[in-house]
Design a protein around this motif. Structure first.
Motif, mmCIF file in Angstrom:
data_model
loop_
_atom_site.group_PDB
_atom_site.id
_atom_site.type_symbol
_atom_site.label_atom_id
_atom_site.label_comp_id
_atom_site.label_asym_id
_atom_site.label_seq_id
_atom_site.Cartn_x
_atom_site.Cartn_y
_atom_site.Cartn_z
ATOM 1 N N ASP A 140 -1.808 11.859 4.511
ATOM 2 C CA ASP A 140 -2.489 13.259 3.990
ATOM 3 C C ASP A 140 -3.653 12.655 2.491
ATOM 4 O O ASP A 140 -3.207 13.072 1.550
ATOM 5 C CB ASP A 140 -1.250 14.223 3.613
ATOM 6 C CG ASP A 140 -1.882 15.801 2.918
ATOM 7 O OD1 ASP A 140 -2.710 15.750 3.498
ATOM 8 O OD2 ASP A 140 -0.825 15.205 1.777
ATOM 9 N N SER A 141 -3.367 11.297 2.072
ATOM 10 C CA SER A 141 -4.115 10.882 1.139
ATOM 11 C C SER A 141 -4.591 9.341 1.867
ATOM 12 O O SER A 141 -4.177 8.919 3.003
ATOM 13 C CB SER A 141 -2.859 10.697 -0.087
ATOM 14 O OG SER A 141 -1.717 9.428 0.481
ATOM 15 N N PRO A 142 -5.386 9.023 1.159
ATOM 16 C CA PRO A 142 -5.895 7.637 1.086
ATOM 17 C C PRO A 142 -4.797 6.636 1.433
ATOM 18 O O PRO A 142 -3.839 6.926 -0.112
ATOM 19 C CB PRO A 142 -7.330 7.529 0.902
ATOM 20 C CG PRO A 142 -7.549 8.446 -0.664
ATOM 21 C CD PRO A 142 -6.284 9.585 0.043
ATOM 22 N N LEU A 143 -5.374 4.972 1.717
ATOM 23 C CA LEU A 143 -4.619 3.820 1.339
ATOM 24 C C LEU A 143 -4.388 3.432 -0.281
ATOM 25 O O LEU A 143 -6.267 3.207 -0.191
ATOM 26 C CB LEU A 143 -4.628 2.761 1.875
ATOM 27 C CG LEU A 143 -4.010 3.192 4.321
ATOM 28 C CD1 LEU A 143 -4.814 1.917 4.426
ATOM 29 C CD2 LEU A 143 -2.826 3.245 3.999
ATOM 30 N N GLU A 144 -3.690 3.239 -0.385
ATOM 31 C CA GLU A 144 -4.132 3.118 -1.981
ATOM 32 C C GLU A 144 -3.200 1.594 -2.599
ATOM 33 O O GLU A 144 -1.437 1.674 -2.097
ATOM 34 C CB GLU A 144 -3.763 3.636 -3.288
ATOM 35 C CG GLU A 144 -3.511 3.581 -4.844
ATOM 36 C CD GLU A 144 -3.195 5.024 -5.532
ATOM 37 O OE1 GLU A 144 -2.504 4.497 -6.881
ATOM 38 O OE2 GLU A 144 -3.390 5.773 -5.419
ATOM 39 N N VAL A 200 0.367 -1.324 -0.095
ATOM 40 C CA VAL A 200 -0.261 -0.009 -0.222
ATOM 41 C C VAL A 200 0.957 1.433 -0.047
ATOM 42 O O VAL A 200 2.350 1.282 0.530
ATOM 43 C CB VAL A 200 -0.917 0.596 0.934
ATOM 44 C CG1 VAL A 200 -1.616 -0.679 1.049
ATOM 45 C CG2 VAL A 200 -0.334 -0.180 2.311
ATOM 46 N N VAL A 201 0.207 2.385 -0.175
ATOM 47 C CA VAL A 201 0.953 3.619 -0.800
ATOM 48 C C VAL A 201 0.331 5.030 0.097
ATOM 49 O O VAL A 201 -1.350 4.333 -0.423
ATOM 50 C CB VAL A 201 1.420 4.072 -1.975
ATOM 51 C CG1 VAL A 201 0.008 4.068 -2.702
ATOM 52 C CG2 VAL A 201 2.606 4.479 -2.056
ATOM 53 N N LEU A 202 0.930 5.365 0.947
ATOM 54 C CA LEU A 202 -0.037 7.026 1.590
ATOM 55 C C LEU A 202 1.164 8.378 1.638
ATOM 56 O O LEU A 202 1.893 7.473 1.696
ATOM 57 C CB LEU A 202 -0.813 6.082 2.901
ATOM 58 C CG LEU A 202 0.512 6.238 3.593
ATOM 59 C CD1 LEU A 202 -0.389 6.897 5.043
ATOM 60 C CD2 LEU A 202 0.384 4.910 4.179
#
Length: 127
Positions: A119-123, A104-106
């Protein structure tokens, strides 16, 4: 109007989590990771399942990449801040961020000294 603003702000504040690097200890080889940038792109992955170079090629970011390897294989990756942690810290990160699948990236953004806000949703990064 004030109540609506308060509830909206409270909702947005709870939507994302905070990572406190005073409490979360990550290791860069033998040194403790000390955040220096205002923002990071965080990749949480397993080096047993994924190649980090392949993962980083799939994301577009202008921030330094902070990779957290849950398998802790301890490899060198140029251009990436590669970190590992103890299993209790890894579990804490996974539970805190509600991670159900890797990689995952965030993005995280500095909120106060070593306190960073998601600062961003988990992707999930697709292979």
């Amino acid at each position: 109007m004030v109540a609506a603003f308060f509830f909206y702000y409270n909702y947005k504040f709870k939507e994302y989590k905070f990572l406190d690097f005073n409490k979360i200890i990550l290791y860069e080889k033998h040194n403790i990771f000390e955040p220096k940038a205002k923002e990071y792109t965080v990749i949480i992955f397993s080096s047993r399942m994924n190649d980090l170079q392949n993962l980083t090629s799939k994301i577009k970011t202008k921030y330094p990449i902070l990779a957290i390897d849950i398998y802790q294989q301890r490899k060198d990756y140029p251009g990436v801040i590669y970190t590992t942690a103890g299993i209790n810290t890894i579990i804490k990160i996974i539970q805190f961020l509600n991670i159900y699948q890797v990689p995952v990236v965030l993005n995280i953004k500095q909120y106060n000294k070593k306190l960073y806000k998601q600062d961003s949703p988990l992707e999930v990064i697709q292979n």
